[in-house]
Design a protein around this motif. Structure first.
Motif, mmCIF file in Angstrom:
data_model
loop_
_atom_site.group_PDB
_atom_site.id
_atom_site.type_symbol
_atom_site.label_atom_id
_atom_site.label_comp_id
_atom_site.label_asym_id
_atom_site.label_seq_id
_atom_site.Cartn_x
_atom_site.Cartn_y
_atom_site.Cartn_z
ATOM 1 N N GLY A 128 0.794 -1.232 0.000
ATOM 2 C CA GLY A 128 0.000 0.000 0.000
ATOM 3 C C GLY A 128 0.821 1.275 0.000
ATOM 4 N N PRO A 129 1.815 1.413 0.894
ATOM 5 C CA PRO A 129 2.627 2.637 0.906
ATOM 6 C C PRO A 129 3.520 2.795 -0.319
ATOM 7 C CG PRO A 129 2.718 1.522 3.028
ATOM 8 C CD PRO A 129 2.080 0.572 2.068
ATOM 9 N N GLY A 130 3.572 1.780 -1.183
ATOM 10 C CA GLY A 130 4.312 1.899 -2.419
ATOM 11 C C GLY A 130 3.448 2.349 -3.577
ATOM 12 N N THR A 131 2.230 2.815 -3.268
ATOM 13 C CA THR A 131 1.274 3.265 -4.279
ATOM 14 C C THR A 131 0.631 4.566 -3.808
ATOM 15 O OG1 THR A 131 -0.726 2.231 -3.354
ATOM 16 C CG2 THR A 131 0.742 0.822 -4.636
ATOM 17 N N ILE A 132 -0.261 5.117 -4.642
ATOM 18 C CA ILE A 132 -0.972 6.324 -4.209
ATOM 19 C C ILE A 132 -2.030 6.017 -3.159
ATOM 20 C CG2 ILE A 132 -0.595 7.486 -6.413
ATOM 21 C CD1 ILE A 132 -3.695 7.114 -6.861
ATOM 22 N N GLU A 133 -2.182 4.751 -2.793
ATOM 23 C CA GLU A 133 -3.105 4.409 -1.711
ATOM 24 C C GLU A 133 -2.630 4.968 -0.376
ATOM 25 O OE1 GLU A 133 -5.053 0.103 -2.952
ATOM 26 O OE2 GLU A 133 -3.252 0.144 -1.714
ATOM 27 N N ASP B 133 -7.735 2.893 22.916
ATOM 28 C CA ASP B 133 -6.888 2.157 21.995
ATOM 29 C C ASP B 133 -5.965 3.180 21.333
ATOM 30 O OD1 ASP B 133 -8.132 -0.160 22.579
ATOM 31 O OD2 ASP B 133 -9.214 -0.363 20.690
ATOM 32 N N LYS B 134 -4.684 2.916 21.355
ATOM 33 C CA LYS B 134 -3.740 3.872 20.791
ATOM 34 C C LYS B 134 -2.819 3.164 19.805
ATOM 35 C CE LYS B 134 -3.711 7.037 24.730
ATOM 36 N NZ LYS B 134 -2.868 7.834 25.645
ATOM 37 N N GLY B 135 -2.520 3.850 18.725
ATOM 38 C CA GLY B 135 -1.643 3.282 17.716
ATOM 39 C C GLY B 135 -0.678 4.306 17.184
ATOM 40 N N GLY B 136 -0.211 4.063 15.970
ATOM 41 C CA GLY B 136 0.708 4.997 15.340
ATOM 42 C C GLY B 136 -0.014 6.060 14.547
ATOM 43 N N GLY B 137 -1.176 5.710 13.991
ATOM 44 C CA GLY B 137 -1.966 6.664 13.224
ATOM 45 C C GLY B 137 -1.204 7.304 12.084
ATOM 46 N N ALA B 138 -0.259 6.570 11.504
ATOM 47 C CA ALA B 138 0.645 7.172 10.525
ATOM 48 C C ALA B 138 0.448 6.644 9.110
ATOM 49 C CB ALA B 138 2.098 6.934 10.951
ATOM 50 N N TYR B 139 -0.398 5.646 8.946
ATOM 51 C CA TYR B 139 -0.657 5.099 7.609
ATOM 52 C C TYR B 139 -1.664 6.025 6.939
ATOM 53 C CZ TYR B 139 -1.316 1.399 4.076
ATOM 54 O OH TYR B 139 -1.362 0.670 2.908
ATOM 55 N N THR B 140 -1.161 6.922 6.119
ATOM 56 C CA THR B 140 -1.927 8.078 5.680
ATOM 57 C C THR B 140 -2.218 8.017 4.185
ATOM 58 O OG1 THR B 140 -1.916 10.520 5.718
ATOM 59 C CG2 THR B 140 0.190 9.416 5.389
ATOM 60 N N VAL B 141 -3.242 8.735 3.748
ATOM 61 C CA VAL B 141 -3.768 8.614 2.384
ATOM 62 C C VAL B 141 -3.566 9.915 1.617
ATOM 63 C CG1 VAL B 141 -5.750 7.894 1.001
ATOM 64 C CG2 VAL B 141 -5.604 7.212 3.419
#
Length: 681
Positions: A72-77, A347-355
C-alpha cells in the motif's frame, strides 16, 4: 503457515548456490536430524510442507520481510513516514539492482521453490503417511511452487525455471547458470502445473456439503487453485505481458526475445472463461449484509457500508472469500490514531498510515459520480483563499449528521460517521460513497470505540505532529480499510474474493470488445457498493438493481469502458495488495494511457484525478497538518489548505523490479530488465 526450524536454518542461500540436502541441517544442534529422518516421520514431513507454505507472502505486515512487501505505501493508496519502510525506495526512485529487498525477495522465492522440490522428491519415502495424503500434499506443494513463480513474474518479469531440480555443491557450476525463460514459457509452466493438479482430482475441497470447512483454512484447495489460476491467466493476458512495446526488445544473450512481440487476444478469452467458470460454479456468493449486519440475498435490503466492510474480511464465514492466508500479521497499529494526551483506556496506535488526497479524490460521490463531473454536486473550495472569520467558516465546514442513504429509519448509532460536539467536519467529506467511509479516517471523524472523541490531525491535535513524534499522518488522513480488530472471526488475510473475479470478467469482456457485458459485470460491484450503475449503452433506459437511474458514461468506446473498470477495481480492491500490480500490468502507472514517459498525461480523471500528473509519481497532496499560515482568523479551517507533502518518482522501467545485481555477477546468462543496466542509468 507458521515458521519453524526449517525456515531459519537455510540462512544465506542464494539462487543457484544451494548446498546439498543433507547440509540444510548443519545448524540443527548436535546434528540430531538428517533429511532421511525428516521424511521418515509423518509429523516432520508435514512440518516441511508447512514451511513451504510460509513462503506464500504475507502482505499485511508493515515490517515486510521474506517474500513479502507491504504494498500500500508503495502506491498512491498510502504512505508510512518511518525511515525503515522499504517502499520508500520504490516511490522515491532509490530502488536499484543492488537494493536489499530486490535481492531478498528473489532469493527467498527460489529458496521456497527448492524446499518445494525437496518435499516432492522425498515425501513418497514417508512410510507412515497414507498414500492419499501423499498425493494430496504433493498436489498442494506443486500449486505452491507454481504460485511462487507467478509472484516472481509479477515482480521481475520472466525468470529462470528450475523445474524439479535440487541443486547441490557437487554439481558443476555451469549447471547453475540458467538463462531467463520467456514470458510465455513462464506462464505455460505455471499454468501446466496448476492444470495438472486440478485435473488430478487430488486437491481437497474447501467445502463440506456446501459449507466452508474451517479445517481447510489456508490450504490450497481445489477452489483456491481454480481462483489463483484465473488470476494467472488475467496477468498473462494483460498489456504488460502481452505486447507492451517497451519490453519487446529484451532478449537473452542468445538473442531469444523474452516478451511477446504482439498481442494475443486468445489469452483474454482464456482469462474470461476462467473467471466465468468461478462465477457460475455457485460455490461463492457476493457478500450482502443488511442494516443489522445480517446476511441477506436481497440487494435492495443490503446496506452498502456493512456489505463492503464484510466483503474484504478474511474469515471462513465470508461467503465471498476464495482464498485467505492464515498466520498473517493483520497488523492495525498504523491505522489506529495516536490519541496522545488521552486516557490510557483508549486504543492507541501509530496513526501514521496516511492517504494522499489524490486517492481520497478517487472515491465517488454518494450518487456514484466522479468528483470531476460537472453535475456531481461535489463541494470544492478555493485552496488559495481559505475562509477567514470575515467570510465565515461555514463556507467550508458544517456540523450536520451524515445519514445512511439506504436506511433512514436506523438507530441513532448507525451512520457512516457521527459529528463530535464542537467539531464540525469539512463539507468535502459529506455525501460520498460507502467505500470512502470504509477506507478513510478524516479530520474530526470520531473513532469507532468512542463516539464523542474525534481524531484530531491538526498540529496540536490528539493525533497530529505537535513537533514531538513521527507517528502522525502527513497527509491529514488515515487509512481505515482492513481495520477489523474488533470484528469476530477475523483470522485470515484476504488473498482472493469473488468481487475481484467479477471485475476480472468485466476487464476481459472490455478487452474483447464486448462492452455491454463488461459494464454489466462491473455494475454488479457498483450496485453492492450502493452507487448508481452505468448504462450498458447510450440507449439503456433500465433501472439499476437498487431501483436507481443509471449513469451514462461519457463515451462507449473500449478505452473509456476499460478506464471505468480500472477505477472500479482501484476502489473496490483498495488496500488488498492489488493496486501496485494492476496499474503496472495496465500500462498506466506513469499517468499515460499505455504509453511511455513522454506521452501525454491522462486528464480524464478515471485512473488518477484530472489535476494529478505523473501517475504513481508526481506531487502528492495532503492537508495542512503543520498549520502553515495559521492565524486567529482562519484557525478553524486552515487545516484544509492543500500542500505538496511528498514528491514521488515513477517511470516506465519501474513496471518491473530490476534483476538483482549479485545474480547478474554470478550468472553470465542472466540479462537485466530495460532501464536498469548501469549504462542506462
Amino acid at each position: 503457515m507458521k515458521k519453524n526450524i526449517f525456515g531459519i536454518i537455510l540462512a544465506g542461500m542464494a539462487m543457484f548456490s544451494f548446498t546439498s540436502c543433507e547440509d540444510y541441517f548443519d545448524d540443527v544442534p548436535n546434528n540430531a536430524m538428517s533429511l532421511d529422518d525428516v521424511f521418515e516421520n509423518r509429523g516432520l514431513t508435514l512440518e516441511w510442507l508447512t514451511n513451504v507454505y510460509s513462503y506464500f507472502p504475507d502482505f499485511t505486515n508493515r515490517y515486510a520481510g521474506g517474500t513479502a512487501m507491504f504494498w500500500g505505501p508503495g502506491t498512491i493508496e498510502g504512505y508510512l513516514p518511518w525511515d525503515w519502510v522499504e517502499t520508500h525506495n520504490i516511490i522515491h526512485g532509490t530502488m536499484y539492482p543492488s537494493t536489499d529487498f530486490v535481492n531478498r525477495i528473489w532469493r527467498e522465492y527460489y529458496r521456497g521453490i527448492q524446499y518445494a522440490n525437496i518435499y516432492l522428491a522425498n515425501v513418497d519415502k514417508c512410510s507412515r503417511m497414507p498414500d492419499n495424503e501423499k498425493e494430496w500434499t504433493k498436489a498442494e506443494c506443486r500449486a505452491l511452487r507454481a504460485m511462487f513463480y507467478f509472484n516472481m513474474v509479477k515482480l521481475y518479469g520472466p525468470v529462470p525455471l528450475v523445474g524439479d531440480r535440487i541443486f547441490g555443491v557437487d554439481e558443476p557450476t555451469s549447471d547453475y547458470m540458467l538463462p531467463r525463460a520467456t514470458v510465455d514459457q513462464c506462464f505455460d509452466y505455471i499454468l501446466s502445473e496448476l492444470d495438472d493438479v486440478l485435473k488430478s482430482g487430488r486437491l481437497a475441497s474447501q467445502f463440506t456439503e456446501r459449507i466452508y470447512n474451517a479445517q481447510m483454512k489456508g490450504n490450497l484447495t481445489q477452489e483456491a487453485v481454480e481462483g489463483l489460476r484465473s488470476i494467472v491467466l488475467l496477468f498473462r493476458a494483460s498489456y504488460l505481458y502481452n505486447g507492451d512495446p517497451y519490453f519487446q526488445g529484451l532478449a537473452n544473450t542468445d538473442g531469444t526475445k523474452l516478451f511477446p512481440q504482439s498481442r494475443d487476444e486468445q489469452k483474454w478469452r482464456d482469462a474470461l472463461k476462467a473467471a466465468l467458470d468461478i462465477i457460475n460454479s455457485g460455490k461463492f456468493r457476493l457478500t450482502y449484509r443488511d442494516k443489522d449486519k445480517k446476511l441477506t440475498e436481497d440487494i435492495t435490503k443490503a446496506d452498502p457500508y456493512y456489505s463492503v466492510f464484510e466483503a474484504s474480511r478474511g474469515s471462513s464465514d465470508n461467503e465471498e472469500m476464495i482464498y485467505g492466508r492464515t498466520n498473517s500479521s493483520n497488523e492495525t497499529y498504523a491505522m489506529v490514531p495516536r490519541f496522545g494526551n488521552l486516557a490510557s483506556n483508549y486504543d492507541k496506535g501509530g496513526g501514521a498510515y496516511t492517504v494522499p488526497l489524490q486517492f481520497v479524490d478517487l472515491f465517488f460521490t454518494a450518487e456514484g459520480k466522479r468528483i470531476d463531473d460537472e453535475d456531481s454536486g461535489y463541494f470544492t473550495y478555493d485552496n488559495d483563499n481559505i475562509p477567514t472569520a470575515v467570510r465565515g467558516a461555514n463556507a467550508i465546514i458544517q456540523a450536520l449528521e451524515c445519514k445512511d442513504t439506504y436506511n433512514t429509519e436506523l438507530s441513532p448509532n448507525h451512520s457512516y460517521f457521527r459529528i463530535a460536539s464542537g467539531h464540525p467536519v469539512m463539507k468535502q467529506f459529506y455525501d460520498r460513497e460507502a467505500r470512502f467511509y470504509l477506507n478513510v479516517t478524516f479530520q474530526y471523524r470520531p473513532w469507532d470505540f468512542d463516539k464523542d472523541t474525534p481524531v484530531e490531525m491538526e498540529y496540536n491535535g490528539n493525533s497530529g505532529p505537535n513537533g514531538n513524534t513521527h507517528d502522525y499522518p502527513i497527509f491529514g488522513t488515515i487509512t481505515r480499510k482492513l481495520y477489523y480488530a474488533k470484528t469476530p472471526n477475523w483470522d485470515m488475510a484476504m488473498v482472493l474474493r469473488l468481487g475481484e473475479i467479477y471485475l476480472n470478467a468485466a476487464e476481459c469482456y472490455a478487452e474483447l470488445g464486448e462492452l455491454d457485458k463488461a459494464i454489466e459485470y462491473m455494475n454488479v460491484i457498483r450496485a453492492r457498493a450502493g452507487v448508481a450503475e452505468y448504462k450498458t449503452s447510450a440507449a439503456d433506459n433500465t433501472l439499476g438493481a437498487r431501483g436507481k437511474e443509471k449513469l451514462a458514461l461519457p463515451a462507449y468506446d473500449q478505452e473509456t469502458v476499460l478506464k471505468a473498470i480500472y477505477r472500479e477495481r482501484i476502489l473496490e480492491l483498495s488496500y488488498e495488495s492489488k493496486h501496485y500490480f494492476d496499474v503496472r500490468r495496465w500500462g498506466v502507472a506513469n499517468g499515460t494511457w499505455r504509453g511511455n514517459d513522454n506521452d501525454p498525461q491522462m486528464t480524464d480523471s478515471w485512473v488518477y484525478p484530472a489535476y494529478h500528473k505523473g501517475g504513481e509519481g508526481g506531487e502528492m497532496l495532503g492537508f495542512n497538518v503543520n498549520a502553515i499560515g495559521q492565524t486567529d482568523a482562519n484557525k478553524n479551517v486552515i487545516f484544509y489548505k492543500r500542500f505538496v507533502q511528498d514528491t514521488r518518482v515513477f517511470n516506465k522501467r519501474m513496471s518491473l523490479f530490476p534483476i538483482p545485481q549479485t545474480d547478474l555477477y554470478r550468472n553470465d546468462l542472466l540479462v537485466q530488465n530495460p532501464g536498469w543496466s548501469a549504462e542506462e542509468n
